[in-house]
Design a protein around this motif. Structure first.
Motif, mmCIF file in Angstrom:
data_model
loop_
_atom_site.group_PDB
_atom_site.id
_atom_site.type_symbol
_atom_site.label_atom_id
_atom_site.label_comp_id
_atom_site.label_asym_id
_atom_site.label_seq_id
_atom_site.Cartn_x
_atom_site.Cartn_y
_atom_site.Cartn_z
ATOM 1 N N ALA A 25 30.483 -26.501 22.668
ATOM 2 C CA ALA A 25 31.157 -26.410 21.368
ATOM 3 C C ALA A 25 32.412 -27.272 21.362
ATOM 4 C CB ALA A 25 31.500 -24.957 21.054
ATOM 5 N N ALA A 26 33.178 -27.202 22.455
ATOM 6 C CA ALA A 26 34.395 -28.011 22.543
ATOM 7 C C ALA A 26 34.063 -29.500 22.493
ATOM 8 C CB ALA A 26 35.148 -27.674 23.829
ATOM 9 N N ALA A 27 32.992 -29.909 23.172
ATOM 10 C CA ALA A 27 32.588 -31.315 23.172
ATOM 11 C C ALA A 27 32.199 -31.771 21.771
ATOM 12 C CB ALA A 27 31.426 -31.515 24.140
ATOM 13 N N HIS A 28 31.488 -30.942 21.043
ATOM 14 C CA HIS A 28 31.103 -31.287 19.674
ATOM 15 C C HIS A 28 32.331 -31.358 18.771
ATOM 16 C CE1 HIS A 28 26.678 -31.407 19.618
ATOM 17 N NE2 HIS A 28 26.760 -30.583 20.646
ATOM 18 N N LEU A 29 33.301 -30.464 18.984
ATOM 19 C CA LEU A 29 34.525 -30.500 18.189
ATOM 20 C C LEU A 29 35.289 -31.799 18.428
ATOM 21 C CD1 LEU A 29 35.561 -26.778 18.696
ATOM 22 C CD2 LEU A 29 35.115 -27.845 16.470
ATOM 23 N N VAL A 30 35.398 -32.187 19.691
ATOM 24 C CA VAL A 30 36.072 -33.447 20.008
ATOM 25 C C VAL A 30 35.336 -34.617 19.361
ATOM 26 C CG1 VAL A 30 36.617 -35.045 21.884
ATOM 27 C CG2 VAL A 30 37.103 -32.606 22.154
ATOM 28 N N ASP A 31 34.012 -34.575 19.428
ATOM 29 C CA ASP A 31 33.203 -35.647 18.844
ATOM 30 C C ASP A 31 33.411 -35.751 17.333
ATOM 31 O OD1 ASP A 31 31.181 -37.711 19.327
ATOM 32 O OD2 ASP A 31 29.835 -36.447 18.159
ATOM 33 N N ARG A 32 33.746 -34.619 16.708
ATOM 34 C CA ARG A 32 33.974 -34.586 15.263
ATOM 35 C C ARG A 32 35.434 -34.835 14.893
ATOM 36 N NH1 ARG A 32 29.816 -34.200 11.301
ATOM 37 N NH2 ARG A 32 27.973 -33.329 12.300
ATOM 38 N N GLY A 33 36.268 -35.073 15.883
ATOM 39 C CA GLY A 33 37.677 -35.306 15.604
ATOM 40 C C GLY A 33 38.476 -34.046 15.349
ATOM 41 N N LEU A 34 37.921 -32.896 15.745
ATOM 42 C CA LEU A 34 38.602 -31.614 15.587
ATOM 43 C C LEU A 34 39.203 -31.181 16.924
ATOM 44 C CD1 LEU A 34 35.952 -29.759 13.380
ATOM 45 C CD2 LEU A 34 38.019 -30.952 12.621
ATOM 46 N N GLU A 35 40.219 -30.357 16.863
ATOM 47 C CA GLU A 35 40.928 -29.929 18.060
ATOM 48 C C GLU A 35 40.396 -28.580 18.548
ATOM 49 O OE1 GLU A 35 43.690 -30.127 21.197
ATOM 50 O OE2 GLU A 35 43.004 -31.635 19.767
ATOM 51 N N PRO A 36 39.788 -28.545 19.730
ATOM 52 C CA PRO A 36 39.346 -27.262 20.277
ATOM 53 C C PRO A 36 40.399 -26.652 21.195
ATOM 54 C CG PRO A 36 38.430 -29.018 21.603
ATOM 55 C CD PRO A 36 39.300 -29.671 20.551
#
Length: 460
Positions: free
Chosen positions: A23-34
């Motif tokens: 989930a954290a990796a996908h958030l980073v990929d989307r430009g969101l901060e996990p």
């Protein structure tokens, strides 16, 4: 805190296991901060506790594409996709490097004790959805902290709450008092201390899913080397054609082989299968234990008891959120029918994502093993697809969130493990899970000793 500020807050992820880190990796990929909070001392803390157990999925099926993308610039090389990692391999060669590349986005020794809406308990409606989530955390040093988040992804799993021996779902009478002789994990018989505990002993194994199969196969190996070692396999149902899983029909060959290894343990006399036995009490008999069934039967004394009857989710720290959970499985209501062992057929889960994982409380999601509640047979692939869809929704990409593309391998058996009480002998064979069994009406309670030439009966 206004809505604009809320949008600038991190997405809080509970648990640094396979689903949480993905989930954290996908958030980073989307430009969101996990911000990932892990209660244990290391990433994949729960996985490390079963480091000795080999997965029945290959390396090609237990890594997430977004995580691989994040790891690539570090020089990380994916292990051979066709090989089968142990839990230890998975943690050391994938989860730990992934946590390392995420850096300070992962906090260890941080236990989430409560999640709510800022200034709103679960009763209050006014402006609820405009408020950020507030997360209470206790750190390993005892320090308490309050963290605000725009969304919460709970990937904390179910490892900390194993189900008890009692067939009612409650601990058997005397189970807690016998805690020194009762375990809820597959033992690592390669560990000298653990091996010494079980070698030459009579051990009851309660359960009928993959964990029980693993334990039975391990005890068979030990029995071949240590005289006097014997497993007593306790099943709440009878033996059917699907008791040992899908065998060669399973599209995950290692999963099918695991059931066949358990069958071999029984066939070769290293384990006796006691059917139709629902544990009500565990009594002391000197230094040994006696299992007592609901019908009053008492088994011969054993030295140790290993309870492998599945797990259940810890929902205590989510009590101030408005969750929509199925009353039986404790899984999201839209997901429950897809995984319900009372209905689920042929071992295949219909692809699912944010739609099935949403709750009345917008912005909170249970993913990974925790999303399945008490249902069995969860695969890492399911968790990775879940978090991909959920993160897309949080990012506002609803088209991607709703486009779920996943085909899961079949188990090779059909039916629902929850049907074990149904008297209809015309039902199909039953899929196996953490507490699965045959669909036939339970046989008269019996001790079953299968010879090598016998085949398990089928109800089809």
């Amino acid at each position: 805190m206004n809505a604009i500020a809320t949008d600038q807050l991190p997405v809080l992820v509970i648990g640094a296991g396979p689903a949480g880190l993905a989930a954290a990796a996908h958030l980073v990929d989307r430009g969101l901060e996990p911000l990932v909070l892990e209660a244990g001392p290391a990433a994949g803390a729960a996985v490390r506790e079963w480091a000795h157990v080999r997965l029945f999925s290959t390396w090609g099926e237990v890594t997430d594409p977004a995580a691989e993308k994040l790891l690539a610039p570090t020089g990380w090389v994916k292990p051979d996709a066709k090989t089968y990692p142990t839990g230890g391999d998975w943690a050391a060669d994938y989860l730990q490097p992934l946590a390392a590349v995420l850096g300070d986005k992962v906090r260890l020794g941080a236990t989430v004790t409560g999640v709510s809406r800022a200034g709103r308990d679960r009763i209050v409606d006014a402006d609820r959805e405009t408020q950020p989530f507030v997360v209470h955390v206790t750190h390993a040093d005892g320090r308490e902290e309050r963290i605000f988040a725009r969304a919460v992804i709970d990937a904390s799993g179910t490892w900390t709450l194993p189900s008890p021996a009692g067939a009612s779902g409650l601990p058997a009478l005397g189970e807690k008092a016998a805690a020194d002789r009762v375990s809820y994990r597959v033992p690592d018989l390669k560990d000298p201390a653990v091996r010494a505990r079980y070698a030459g002993k009579r051990v009851a194994v309660i359960g009928s899913g993959a964990s029980a199969f693993t334990a039975l196969a391990s005890f068979a190996d030990l029995a071949r080397e240590e005289e006097g070692t014997k497993a007593v396999w306790i099943l709440r149902r009878g033996i059917s054609g699907s008791t040992f899983g899908g065998g060669t029909a399973d599209q995950l060959p290692a999963r099918g082989a695991l059931g066949l290894a358990a069958k071999a343990a029984v066939d070769e006399g290293h384990a006796d299968a006691v059917t139709g036995f629902r544990t009500e009490a565990i009594e002391r008999d000197g230094e040994r234990l006696v299992l007592v069934a609901e019908d009053g039967r008492r088994l011969d004394p054993v030295d140790e008891v290993i309870v492998l009857t599945g797990f259940r989710p810890d929902l205590s720290f989510l009590s101030e959120l408005r969750l929509g959970l199925d009353e039986r499985l404790q899984a999201p209501v839209e997901l429950a029918p897809l995984i319900d062992p009372n209905q689920h057929s042929c071992g295949t889960v219909y692809p699912h994502g944010v739609k099935e994982l949403s709750h009345p409380e917008q912005g909170v999601y249970l993913v990974g093993m925790k999303s399945y509640g008490r249902a069995p047979t969860f695969l890492a692939l399911s968790g990775y697809e879940q978090v991909r869809s959920v993160v897309a929704a949080i990012a506002g990409d609803h088209e991607s969130a709703e486009r779920v593309e996943l085909v899961l391998p079949e188990t090779g058996v059909c039916g629902g493990a929850g049907l074990f009480d149904q008297p209809d002998a015309d039902q199909q064979d039953t899929a196996q899970g953490a507490d699965g069994g045959g669909c036939c009406a339970p046989a008269a309670p019996a001790l079953v000793q299968l010879g090598s030439t016998n085949a398990a009966p089928s109800c089809g």
